[in-house]
Every structure is written in structure tokens, then in C-alpha cells.
Design a protein around this motif. Structure first.
Motif, mmCIF file in Angstrom:
data_model
loop_
_atom_site.group_PDB
_atom_site.id
_atom_site.type_symbol
_atom_site.label_atom_id
_atom_site.label_comp_id
_atom_site.label_asym_id
_atom_site.label_seq_id
_atom_site.Cartn_x
_atom_site.Cartn_y
_atom_site.Cartn_z
ATOM 1 N N VAL A 41 1.005 -1.100 -0.153
ATOM 2 C CA VAL A 41 -0.110 -0.106 -0.020
ATOM 3 C C VAL A 41 0.965 1.462 -0.017
ATOM 4 C CG1 VAL A 41 -1.741 -1.253 1.154
ATOM 5 C CG2 VAL A 41 -0.379 0.162 2.625
ATOM 6 N N THR A 42 0.409 2.335 -0.577
ATOM 7 C CA THR A 42 0.901 3.624 -0.280
ATOM 8 C C THR A 42 0.330 4.521 0.580
ATOM 9 O OG1 THR A 42 1.486 3.646 -2.679
ATOM 10 C CG2 THR A 42 1.555 5.645 -1.745
ATOM 11 N N VAL A 43 1.152 4.959 1.556
ATOM 12 C CA VAL A 43 0.487 5.959 2.714
ATOM 13 C C VAL A 43 1.052 7.268 2.255
ATOM 14 C CG1 VAL A 43 0.421 6.288 5.293
ATOM 15 C CG2 VAL A 43 0.683 3.886 4.355
ATOM 16 N N TYR A 44 -0.187 8.119 2.290
ATOM 17 C CA TYR A 44 0.241 9.389 1.911
ATOM 18 C C TYR A 44 0.080 10.014 3.268
ATOM 19 C CZ TYR A 44 -0.199 8.390 -3.017
ATOM 20 O OH TYR A 44 -0.242 7.881 -4.106
ATOM 21 N N SER A 45 1.273 10.446 3.948
ATOM 22 C CA SER A 45 1.256 11.320 5.277
ATOM 23 C C SER A 45 1.600 12.787 5.129
ATOM 24 C CB SER A 45 2.487 10.763 5.798
ATOM 25 O OG SER A 45 3.007 11.243 7.087
#
Length: 105
Positions: A3-7
């Protein structure tokens, strides 16, 4: 599965909790810091394309229609169940070990 986590950076508690919970259930993550000056395209994607205004934003890479915003242990647990990864999705609070102790012993 990854998954990609945009933080919004290390000060974001929900972002931290999301990354820790995903790691605990064995889901590989790529973290993109939206506060970096070079992340204009990522910010545009998260806000305009996906419609989110709160971090973290999590996008399941092999299912781009599967995404959410905020710390969602329920959805992380579903990912873990689909991958067969056992694990604890709730991170230990700061100053505590994963087993709930103070970790001093």
C-alpha cells in the motif's frame, strides 16, 4: 500486497499509527510525505482525484479503487485477513511496548 500511505510527516499521529499497524500485520508500505516540497503531484492526486483533506490517505496498490483516509484499524485488519497475515493492528501508545507494558523491564 503493498500500500501507499500519503502522510503529512512524522508529527502526524494517525499517519504513524497507520504505518505501525500495517507493518505489524506484514503489509509492505511506501510512504509519501505530502509536506515535502516535491510532492505537488501527490497532493493533487490525494485532494483532487481522491477527494481527501485528512491524512493519512491509504491506497492499496493492486486495487486503486480501495482507499481510505485516517487511522482505520478495521480496514487494516481486513487487509491482514486477505493476506493471511496475523498480527495486532492497534499500535502501542507512545511509551508502551506492544504488550502494553512500559517496556522498562
Amino acid at each position: 500486497m503493498s500500500v501507499t500511505v500519503y502522510s503529512t510527516g512524522p508529527q502526524c499521529k494517525q499517519c504513524w499509527a497507520t504505518c505501525v499497524a500495517l507493518d505489524r500485520v506484514g503489509v509492505k508500505t511506501t510512504v509519501i510525505d505530502l509536506s515535502d516540497s516535491g510532492s505537488d503531484a501527490a497532493r493533487e492526486f490525494v485532494t483532487s482525484d481522491l477527494g481527501y483533506s485528512q491524512a493519512p490517505v491509504v491506497v492499496v496498490d493492486d486495487e486503486p479503487e480501495n482507499h481510505w483516509s485516517g487511522f482505520r484499524p478495521d480496514l487494516i485488519e481486513r487487509l491482514a485477513q486477505r493476506t493471511g497475515s496475523p498480527g495486532r493492528t492497534s499500535p502501542a501508545p507512545p511509551g508502551r511496548a506492544a504488550d502494553g507494558s512500559r517496556g522498562l523491564g
